[in-house]
Design an enzyme around this catalytic site. Structure first.
Site, PDB file in Angstrom:
ATOM      1  N   ARG A   6      42.903  46.365  27.558  1.00 40.57           N
ATOM      2  CA  ARG A   6      41.936  45.303  27.282  1.00 40.57           C
ATOM      3  C   ARG A   6      40.595  45.950  27.013  1.00 40.57           C
ATOM      4  O   ARG A   6      40.045  46.632  27.878  1.00 40.57           O
ATOM      5  CB  ARG A   6      41.857  44.434  28.536  1.00 40.57           C
ATOM      6  N   THR A  22      35.079  43.249  24.407  1.00 38.97           N
ATOM      7  CA  THR A  22      35.559  42.071  23.659  1.00 38.97           C
ATOM      8  C   THR A  22      36.665  41.320  24.409  1.00 38.97           C
ATOM      9  O   THR A  22      36.981  40.181  24.055  1.00 38.97           O
ATOM     10  CB  THR A  22      36.152  42.505  22.307  1.00 38.97           C
ATOM     11  N   ASP A  60      41.557  45.077  39.581  1.00 37.97           N
ATOM     12  CA  ASP A  60      42.258  45.668  38.434  1.00 37.97           C
ATOM     13  C   ASP A  60      43.631  46.159  38.906  1.00 37.97           C
ATOM     14  O   ASP A  60      43.731  47.115  39.685  1.00 37.97           O
ATOM     15  CB  ASP A  60      41.432  46.832  37.882  1.00 37.97           C
ATOM     16  N   ASP A  95      44.529  49.901  38.252  1.00 36.76           N
ATOM     17  CA  ASP A  95      43.805  50.815  39.150  1.00 36.76           C
ATOM     18  C   ASP A  95      44.370  50.763  40.564  1.00 36.76           C
ATOM     19  O   ASP A  95      44.465  51.787  41.244  1.00 36.76           O
ATOM     20  CB  ASP A  95      42.314  50.458  39.186  1.00 36.76           C
TER      21      ASP A  95
HETATM   22  C1  PRP Z   1      45.381  44.398  32.702  1.00 36.50           C
HETATM   23  C2  PRP Z   1      46.666  43.677  33.073  1.00 36.50           C
HETATM   24  C3  PRP Z   1      46.987  42.944  31.807  1.00 36.50           C
HETATM   25  C4  PRP Z   1      45.635  42.581  31.285  1.00 36.50           C
HETATM   26  C5  PRP Z   1      45.371  41.143  31.623  1.00 36.50           C
HETATM   27  O1  PRP Z   1      45.639  45.502  31.947  1.00 36.50           O
HETATM   28  O2  PRP Z   1      47.680  44.547  33.487  1.00 36.50           O
HETATM   29  O3  PRP Z   1      47.697  43.709  30.859  1.00 36.50           O
HETATM   30  O4  PRP Z   1      44.676  43.401  31.971  1.00 36.50           O
HETATM   31  O5  PRP Z   1      44.185  40.715  31.060  1.00 36.50           O
HETATM   32  P1  PRP Z   1      44.130  39.648  29.874  1.00 36.50           P
HETATM   33  O6  PRP Z   1      45.078  38.568  30.242  1.00 36.50           O
HETATM   34  O7  PRP Z   1      42.698  39.226  29.873  1.00 36.50           O
HETATM   35  O8  PRP Z   1      44.537  40.336  28.609  1.00 36.50           O
HETATM   36  P2  PRP Z   1      44.487  46.526  31.490  1.00 36.50           P
HETATM   37  O9  PRP Z   1      43.978  46.186  30.146  1.00 36.50           O
HETATM   38  O10 PRP Z   1      43.473  46.643  32.582  1.00 36.50           O
HETATM   39  O11 PRP Z   1      45.285  47.872  31.297  1.00 36.50           O
HETATM   40  P3  PRP Z   1      46.096  48.766  32.352  1.00 36.50           P
HETATM   41  O12 PRP Z   1      47.358  48.021  32.686  1.00 36.50           O
HETATM   42  O13 PRP Z   1      46.377  49.993  31.572  1.00 36.50           O
HETATM   43  O14 PRP Z   1      45.226  48.987  33.555  1.00 36.50           O
HETATM   44  N1  URA Z   2      43.280  42.625  34.539  1.00 37.03           N
HETATM   45  C1  URA Z   2      43.419  42.890  35.850  1.00 37.03           C
HETATM   46  O1  URA Z   2      44.046  43.902  36.223  1.00 37.03           O
HETATM   47  N2  URA Z   2      42.853  42.054  36.727  1.00 37.03           N
HETATM   48  C2  URA Z   2      42.185  40.956  36.349  1.00 37.03           C
HETATM   49  O2  URA Z   2      41.694  40.205  37.219  1.00 37.03           O
HETATM   50  C3  URA Z   2      42.060  40.693  34.975  1.00 37.03           C
HETATM   51  C4  URA Z   2      42.625  41.541  34.093  1.00 37.03           C
END
Ligand code: PRP
Ligand code: URA
Length: 219
Positions: free
Chosen positions: A114, A118, A210, A213
């Site tokens: 994400r 944006t 997150d 993380d």
């Molecule tokens: C997180 C989560 C989803 C996304 C959700 O991933 O695992 O994929 O955010 O957010 P959204 O519904 O607003 O799109 P992230 O982009 O943090 O990547 P990661 O899994 O690599 O930490």
């Molecule tokens: N992605 C996450 O991991 N947590 C949130 O709350 C939103 C997006």
């Protein structure tokens, strides 16, 4: 947190798990002082229960089997092996438990992150099993926040031939379910909680922070 009745009153379509073990474990996961090891284990345990829920109507066929006592006909799963698709990277935290329950499932990965400014999903990886059109596809990602990631992943999978999909997450937002329902009305959402709202950074409130993380200890 919203109830199934709240969802229906708001015109949102999702299956909400209310099993006491799920809600108990999820509350433990939300605690910001929890270690990554404990977080991963709880996520794995919840994903077993999510897996049972999302597969509860799989088609069956009868097969002959001989027990040590007598021959019989017993039900077995019918059709091509289903596929789990993990949205990287946090999806892998749910995937592990799903594979504990259905070890013979095929596995695909859609790499998305994400963009923090944006909030749009950016794809960096795509690898899925063959014959997507013939399989039940279960897409997994712990968080459905704006739903931009889930919408993009499901769109990409449809372009790759997937026709029969379900989406499983741990925590969702009302905004995310609404957006996902509008984009993909044919894909049922199964979730263990629907929290109250998104904050100005697109994080679910109260959420758990997150997910990636917390699973991988990268913060
Ligand atoms: C997180 C989560 C989803 C996304 C959700 O991933 O695992 O994929 O955010 O957010 P959204 O519904 O607003 O799109 P992230 O982009 O943090 O990547 P990661 O899994 O690599 O930490
Ligand atoms: N992605 C996450 O991991 N947590 C949130 O709350 C939103 C997006």
């Amino acid at each position: 947190m919203l109830t199934q009745q709240d969802l229906e009153a708001k015109g949102l379509s999702a299956t909400l798990l209310t099993h006491p073990l799920v809600v108990h474990k999820l509350t433990l996961m939300r605690d910001k002082t929890l270690s990554s090891a404990a977080f991963r284990m709880l996520l794995r345990e919840i994903s077993w229960l999510l897996c049972f829920e999302v597969t509860k109507d799989l088609p069956l066929e009868m097969r002959a089997v001989e027990t040590p006592v007598a021959p019989m006909e017993g039900p077995v799963l019918k059709g091509k092996k289903l596929a789990f698709i993990s949205i990287l990277r946090a999806g892998n935290g749910l995937l592990d438990g799903m594979l504990d329950v259905i070890p013979s499932a095929r596995v695909g990965h859609v790499g998305l992150f994400r963009d923090p400014k944006t909030l749009q999903a950016v794809e960096y990886y795509y690898k899925v099993p063959s014959n997507m059109h013939d399989r039940l596809i279960i897409v997994v990602d712990p968080m459905l926040a704006t739903a931009n990631s889930a919408i993009a992943a499901v769109e990409r999978l449809k372009q790759g031939g997937a026709k029969n999909m379900r989406f499983v997450c741990l925590i969702s937002s009302p905004e995310g379910i609404k957006a996902f329902n509008e984009a993909h009305p044919d894909v049922n959402v199964v979730t263990a909680a629907v929290d109250t709202h998104l904050n100005e950074h697109g994080y679910i409130v109260p959420g758990l922070g997150d997910a990636g993380d917390r699973i991988f200890g990268t913060k």
